[in-house]
Scaffold this active site. Structure first.
Site, mmCIF file in Angstrom:
data_model
loop_
_atom_site.group_PDB
_atom_site.id
_atom_site.type_symbol
_atom_site.label_atom_id
_atom_site.label_comp_id
_atom_site.label_asym_id
_atom_site.label_seq_id
_atom_site.Cartn_x
_atom_site.Cartn_y
_atom_site.Cartn_z
ATOM 1 N N HIS A 1 -4.684 23.774 7.711
ATOM 2 C CA HIS A 1 -5.744 24.627 8.251
ATOM 3 C C HIS A 1 -6.346 25.531 7.172
ATOM 4 O O HIS A 1 -7.466 26.020 7.334
ATOM 5 C CB HIS A 1 -5.208 25.455 9.419
ATOM 6 C CG HIS A 1 -5.071 24.672 10.688
ATOM 7 N ND1 HIS A 1 -6.123 24.446 11.547
ATOM 8 C CD2 HIS A 1 -4.007 24.020 11.240
ATOM 9 C CE1 HIS A 1 -5.734 23.712 12.566
ATOM 10 N NE2 HIS A 1 -4.444 23.437 12.410
ATOM 11 N N GLU B 1 -11.957 21.020 18.822
ATOM 12 C CA GLU B 1 -11.197 22.094 18.156
ATOM 13 C C GLU B 1 -11.564 23.487 18.642
ATOM 14 O O GLU B 1 -10.618 24.246 18.966
ATOM 15 C CB GLU B 1 -11.340 21.981 16.633
ATOM 16 C CG GLU B 1 -10.421 22.967 15.939
ATOM 17 C CD GLU B 1 -10.539 22.891 14.416
ATOM 18 O OE1 GLU B 1 -9.766 23.613 13.769
ATOM 19 O OE2 GLU B 1 -11.381 22.167 13.888
ATOM 20 N N HIS C 1 -4.658 27.462 22.759
ATOM 21 C CA HIS C 1 -3.593 28.150 22.023
ATOM 22 C C HIS C 1 -3.507 29.614 22.455
ATOM 23 O O HIS C 1 -2.406 30.160 22.619
ATOM 24 C CB HIS C 1 -3.863 28.066 20.521
ATOM 25 C CG HIS C 1 -3.271 26.856 19.864
ATOM 26 N ND1 HIS C 1 -2.047 26.867 19.259
ATOM 27 C CD2 HIS C 1 -3.740 25.591 19.734
ATOM 28 C CE1 HIS C 1 -1.781 25.663 18.769
ATOM 29 N NE2 HIS C 1 -2.794 24.862 19.040
#
Length: 688
Positions: free
Chosen positions: A212, A349, A368
């Protein structure tokens, strides 16, 4: 380069004031008085003399016009920072932009020095690391291992008092190594604890962080817009899920159940046993059978409902089924076989490249957040996010794999719509793979048997122990390891002329956790890439040998756990090259599934395709550093080095007549499979 390397001093001991010595007390950064924070400015002269008398190197920092850092307001310097929180992500984008805009390295050093003591420590580290990797004048600077800088995000906190005591009392050459106990988050009464060695592996979590870092979802367009970024988001995470499921089968656990029903209780609990060193707050736990709730966090303006996740997921499902997505102007963008998966990756994403955030939302990132705030959705108890809220810790939690299982299923839904590969797309006329196998590097060992075991290794945590002792402070940890081996592939080139090809090696389980044989439709989802390489085929029979440490997926231990500081930086050009950009890659010690004491059988698959159909037109230095983990991380500043779809040839469905791997291989002479066995030895061997 020396000026650029000065930036590394800013990354050490992230919570200590900048004026304190770095590099084991050998380096001091000379600050202009106006760079000191309000707390230290009145005693600036005393500080500069008190802490710099023994310095061997002094780094001068020139005065600059101090930047406006209001974008970081509300993110406490010693608080939590998460790339999943929009406010935090926006602050990172602004700080990365500030660093990229500096005209030269001395200006960058000055601006970064001013920012360091004034913004959140993790925000600073992340933003400077991204900027350093993407500036032409700094991209060859080594980005240190994050476990060295923030060990609290990877390591059992009970070792820190022992490390400080040992480092403070005992001279460096006589210090003991402090052991981090394995499996410290739960007892064996919890079935999921059988997978703790995978989920809590330091190298696995560092890979996720570094990926990331290399592929940020937000930031300047030049930083985010990389070749096939969305597709690589799909592929890397899809391979994580496949590897995790394979090891679950080895542990007699069934495959991960996807988190598709967001309203039902979550049976998996997770108690991370971790403490943020910045503020001594523990990472919150999640009790068994917790239920996702709408998030309204007044502390960082994160507002998202469970219904939002469901709506975004359903809209993405609809787009996949229709074969197109809509941009903000209502134009249709086809989800074709060339670009569809890449586009979906940006949408799911969602990165800043998504064509329509209003319509498709931010499913992955906000999911998340909803999970990570399950214990305190409205900031009622003043709790920070759980481990799912941070890319350095998310993979520790069993729910990560359930959430990403659902995400992977979205991508697979699109892949299932594509037509099966044709004989022409799979074949390579004139090339026959005669055999494939593995062989341990030790003499007199049986063919096609791999061995795994536990290994105890060490990592130096001194650079992350703020206000701690100088010099090395080592901790030892236990992780899975495999005995070195080689792939051996026999290839017959019948064309009569020298040809180039791409050798692709894959591994897949033959049976599930119950020992039931997997159909090819099921098995196809569990193939993990072991290696990909360009090979030269001379006329006639060719024997190709690829060592396990040459895998295109992995990086070696020395790069996963590289240390920082002047004494740790190599001086030879080749060794120094290994220090650059090279932290992205699956850890070599986790290349092989764990297996079992009695042995687990796998299908090993090799395929040689025509390089003319695979190659990407670009200038690539074959000896350039960091090309060895391109399968998961691509090539730096280059296009992805394989024109085929990521996951080829197993990313698409096959005709219904293909019921087994043998059925898939039989019509294609350029393919071959073999049965191998992975045996696990429950012993611990110290790294030499």
């Amino acid at each position: 380069m020396s000026e650029a390397n000065d930036l590394l001093a800013l990354l050490q001991r992230p919570l200590e004031p900048t004026f304190l010595p770095k590099d084991d007390g050998k380096t001091v950064i000379d600050l202009p008085d106006e760079f000191l924070t309000d707390r230290y400015r009145p005693i600036g002269a005393d500080l500069q003399s008190r802490f710099s008398s023994d310095a061997e190197q002094r780094i001068p920092v020139r005065s600059v016009t101090t930047p406006d850092l209001s974008f970081a307001n509300g993110i406490d310097r010693r608080g939590a920072f998460s790339l999943f929180i929009p406010k935090h992500r926006d602050a990172a984008t602004a700080l990365i932009n500030l660093f990229l805009q500096q005209p030269d390295v001395p200006s960058l050093m000055s601006v970064a020095t001013y920012c360091r003591d004034r913004v959140n420590a993790v925000l600073f580290q992340y933003s400077l690391a991204v900027a350093v990797q993407h500036r032409e004048d700094t991209k060859n600077v080594n980005i240190p291992s994050i476990v060295s800088l923030f060990p609290d995000q990877f390591v059992d906190p009970t070792v820190f008092p022992k490390l400080r005591e040992e480092g403070s009392v005992v001279q460096q050459e006589n210090r003991m190594v402090i052991d981090i106990k394995p499996n410290y988050t739960a007892s064996d009464r919890e079935d999921e604890q059988r997978m703790a060695y995978f989920r809590e592996d330091i190298g696995v979590n560092m890979h996720h962080w570094h990926w990331h870092l290399v592929y940020p979802g937000d930031g300047p367009d030049a930083v985010v817009r990389k070749d096939r970024r969305g597709e690589l988001f799909f592929y890397m995470h899809s391979q994580l899920i496949a590897r995790y499921n394979i090891d679950r089968f080895c542990a007699r656990l069934k495959k991960v159940r996807h988190l598709t029903n967001l309203r039902e209780p979550i049976p998996e609990a997770y108690f991370p046993k971790m403490i943020r060193s910045s503020n001594n707050r523990s990472y919150p736990a999640r009790a068994a059978n917790s239920v996702l709730q709408d998030i309204d966090r007044v502390d960082n303006n994160t507002v998202v409902a469970v219904g939002d996740l469901e709506r975004w997921r359903d809209r993405i499902h609809e787009a996949i089924d229709q074969g197109f997505v809509l941009d903000t102007s209502g134009n249709r963008i086809p989800l074709d076989e060339q670009r569809g998966i890449d586009l979906l990756g940006d949408i799911v994403e969602a990165s800043s490249l998504t064509p329509n955030r209003d319509l498709y939302g931010s499913l992955h990132n906000m999911g998340h957040n909803v999970i990570s705030y399950i214990h305190d959705p409205d900031y009622r108890y003043l709790e920070d996010y759980g481990v799912m809220g941070d890319v350095t810790t998310a993979m520790r939690d069993p729910i990560f794999y359930r959430w990403h299982g659902m995400i992977d299923a979205l991508f697979r839904r699109h892949k299932e719509r594509l037509t099966p590969y044709t004989a022409q797309q799979l074949g390579n006329p004139g090339v026959t793979v005669s055999s494939v196998g593995v062989q341990l590097s030790r003499p007199n060992t049986p063919a096609n048997v791999l061995l795994t075991f536990w290994q105890r290794s060490q990592v130096d945590l001194a650079a992350g122990l703020d206000f701690g002792p100088q010099g090395n402070v080592f901790a030892s940890f236990t992780h899975l390891q495999h005995a070195p081996f080689s792939f051996r592939v026999e290839v017959n080139n019948e064309s009569g002329a020298t040809r180039q090809g791409t050798l692709r090696i894959w591994l897949a389980p033959k049976v599930d956790e119950r020992g039931t044989a997997l159909s090819f439709r099921e098995q196809r989802l569990y193939f993990i890439e072991m290696d990909s390489s360009t090979v030269t085929l001379n006329p006639g029979m060719n024997t190709i040998v690829r060592r396990s440490d040459q895998s295109s997926v992995t990086i070696p231990y020395e790069r996963t756990f590289r240390a920082i500081g002047t004494k740790s930086t190599p001086t030879q050009a080749d060794a120094l090259a290994q220090f650059r950009f090279c932290g992205c890659g699956w850890p070599q010690h986790m290349l092989v599934p764990k297996g079992s004491p009695e042995g687990v059988q796998f299908d090993l698959f090799a395929m040689v395709t025509d390089y003319a159909d695979d190659s990407v037109t670009q200038d690539v230095d074959a000896n350039a550093p960091c090309n060895d983990s391109h399968s998961f991380c691509g090539l730096r500043d280059k296009k992805y080095p394989d024109r085929r779809a990521m996951g080829y040839p197993f990313d698409r469905r096959t005709e219904d007549t293909v019921r087994t791997l043998a059925d898939f291989v039989a019509p294609n002479a350029n393919m071959k499979s073999a049965t191998i066995q992975v045996k696990f030895n429950n012993t611990v061997i110290a790294r030499t």
